[in-house]
Design an enzyme around this catalytic site. Structure first.
Site, PDB file in Angstrom:
ATOM      1  N   ARG A 123       0.798  -1.224   0.000  1.00 39.51           N
ATOM      2  CA  ARG A 123       0.000   0.000   0.000  1.00 39.51           C
ATOM      3  C   ARG A 123       0.831   1.275   0.000  1.00 39.51           C
ATOM      4  NH1 ARG A 123      -2.886  -3.887   1.652  1.00 39.51           N
ATOM      5  NH2 ARG A 123      -0.951  -4.438   2.658  1.00 39.51           N
ATOM      6  N   THR A 124       1.758   1.384   0.940  1.00 42.42           N
ATOM      7  CA  THR A 124       2.445   2.666   1.113  1.00 42.42           C
ATOM      8  C   THR A 124       3.290   2.978  -0.116  1.00 42.42           C
ATOM      9  OG1 THR A 124       2.517   2.122   3.461  1.00 42.42           O
ATOM     10  CG2 THR A 124       3.840   4.008   2.743  1.00 42.42           C
ATOM     11  N   LYS A 154      26.963  -3.775  -1.731  1.00 50.25           N
ATOM     12  CA  LYS A 154      28.436  -3.780  -1.889  1.00 50.25           C
ATOM     13  C   LYS A 154      29.122  -3.100  -0.716  1.00 50.25           C
ATOM     14  CE  LYS A 154      27.608  -2.653  -6.693  1.00 50.25           C
ATOM     15  NZ  LYS A 154      27.804  -1.504  -7.594  1.00 50.25           N
ATOM     16  N   ARG A 207      11.133   3.736   3.767  1.00 48.64           N
ATOM     17  CA  ARG A 207      10.710   2.793   4.821  1.00 48.64           C
ATOM     18  C   ARG A 207      11.923   1.975   5.226  1.00 48.64           C
ATOM     19  NH1 ARG A 207       5.531  -1.197   4.798  1.00 48.64           N
ATOM     20  NH2 ARG A 207       4.575   0.806   5.281  1.00 48.64           N
ATOM     21  N   HIS A 254       4.444   5.724  11.642  1.00 44.53           N
ATOM     22  CA  HIS A 254       4.011   5.610  10.239  1.00 44.53           C
ATOM     23  C   HIS A 254       3.100   6.822   9.993  1.00 44.53           C
ATOM     24  CE1 HIS A 254       3.017   4.064   6.418  1.00 44.53           C
ATOM     25  NE2 HIS A 254       2.618   2.837   6.722  1.00 44.53           N
TER      26      HIS A 254
HETATM   27  N1   CP Z   1      -0.580  -0.025   5.754  1.00 48.52           N
HETATM   28  C1   CP Z   1       0.641  -0.286   5.267  1.00 48.52           C
HETATM   29  O1   CP Z   1       1.659   0.335   5.666  1.00 48.52           O
HETATM   30  O2   CP Z   1       0.685  -1.262   4.310  1.00 48.52           O
HETATM   31  P1   CP Z   1       1.971  -1.732   3.533  1.00 48.52           P
HETATM   32  O3   CP Z   1       2.904  -2.389   4.531  1.00 48.52           O
HETATM   33  O4   CP Z   1       1.480  -2.679   2.479  1.00 48.52           O
HETATM   34  O5   CP Z   1       2.631  -0.507   2.952  1.00 48.52           O
END
Ligand code: CP
Length: 307
Positions: free
Chosen positions: A55-56, A84, A105, A133
């Site tokens: 999603r993100t 590397k 992320r 998040h």
């Molecule tokens: N909600 C969420 O962060 O989903 P993903 O881990 O798929 O990005």
């Protein structure tokens, strides 16, 4: 109030007024996406994903493209020069010269804020370990406001993983601006960490800790369900102690109000039976799709094209 050039690292970096402003801008974008289709033409976003995501990552990519911008990046770190031996600071310094905004992320808490120190462009935290998040939280706020018509004075229950759940941590911090009452429903090993509870005590926010969802579920305006995240546990044995602690099926309907809303940041594993998808209270797919206007708004704001 300006967002141009700002990093988005933690929800507490934003005031209540700023959060409401972002939600308002997201609503305007959502109403007329066509109007915004060339807003970021010529701009490039880099998505650096050191941890799995559907999603993100994809909603940021779609949001950038819906605004006429382009995307570079990686989701498989083994195909980058980090493999590397290149350091994260060097990677960030290099990527900063290739793009206008970085979306990152990483599995380590605090790593995105650390990376931002080496960035010459805004950095957006797409989830750092068990910490935060923030963009998920802004889309959660957007969804709650859109579906319930308000953010003030809500009774919100969190069921699942309050210990490691970064979406829970960010949302609790954000909703703390809106006079809430919280219900943390979890296995005793997955309780809300003390630091968050202390923060609520200092603000005088009422909260309850429970193991039995059905004791409190009729109270709730919002039931926010989270996955027990296998990847956060030190060992398989530790995970097995809490695995399957909550499996919500259609019988949940008898225990929640007809005007309540069920949210989940997704992905789900076994905590929400697919048969629940039919309930009018279940809005988790709508919630995921709200990631597009919210992330369009965030990109437009940090790149100075929306106010
Ligand atoms: N909600 C969420 O962060 O989903 P993903 O881990 O798929 O990005």
């Amino acid at each position: 109030m300006s967002f141009e050039g700002r990093h988005i690292l933690a929800i507490s970096d934003f005031t209540k007024e700023e959060l409401l402003r972002i939600i308002k801008v997201a609503g305007e974008v959502d109403k007329d996406r066509e109007k915004h289709k060339d807003l970021l033409r010529g701009k490039i976003a880099a998505t650096l994903f050191f941890e799995a995501s559907t999603r993100t990552r994809m909603s940021f990519q779609a949001a950038m493209q819906r605004l006429g911008g382009s995307i570079i990046g990686f989701s498989d770190v083994s195909m980058t020069s980090i493999k590397k031996g290149e350091s994260l600071p060097d990677t960030i310094k290099i990527v900063s010269g290739y793009c206008d905004v970085i979306i990152m992320r990483h599995p380590e808490s605090g790593s995105v804020a650390e990376a931002a120190k080496d960035a010459a462009v805004p950095v957006i935290n797409a989830g750092d370990g068990t910490n935060e998040h923030p963009t998920q939280t802004i889309l959660d706020l957007y969804t709650i406001k859109k579906e319930l018509g308000r953010l003030e004075g809500l009774k919100v229950g969190f069921v699942g993983d309050s210990k490691y759940g970064r979406t829970v941590h960010s949302l609790v911090r954000a909703l703390s601006n809106f006079n809430p009452e919280f219900y943390f429903i979890s296995h005793p090993l997955l309780k809300m960490p003390e630091e968050y509870l202390e923060g609520l005590n200092k603000k005088g926010i009422k909260y309850f800790e429970e193991t039995d969802l059905f004791k409190v579920s009729k109270e709730l305006d919002v039931l926010y369900v989270t996955r027990i995240q296998k990847e956060r546990f030190e060992s398989e044995e530790e995970y097995k102690k809490v695995k399957g602690a909550y499996r919500l099926g259609k019988s949940l309907a008898k225990h929640i109000r007809s005007d309540a809303k069920i949210l989940h940041p997704l992905p789900r594993v076994d905590e929400l039976d697919p048969e629940l998808d039919e309930l009018p209270q279940s809005i988790y797919f709508k919630q995921a799709h709200n990631g597009i206007p919210v992330r369009m708004a965030l990109l437009g704001l940090v790149l100075g094209k929306l106010k």
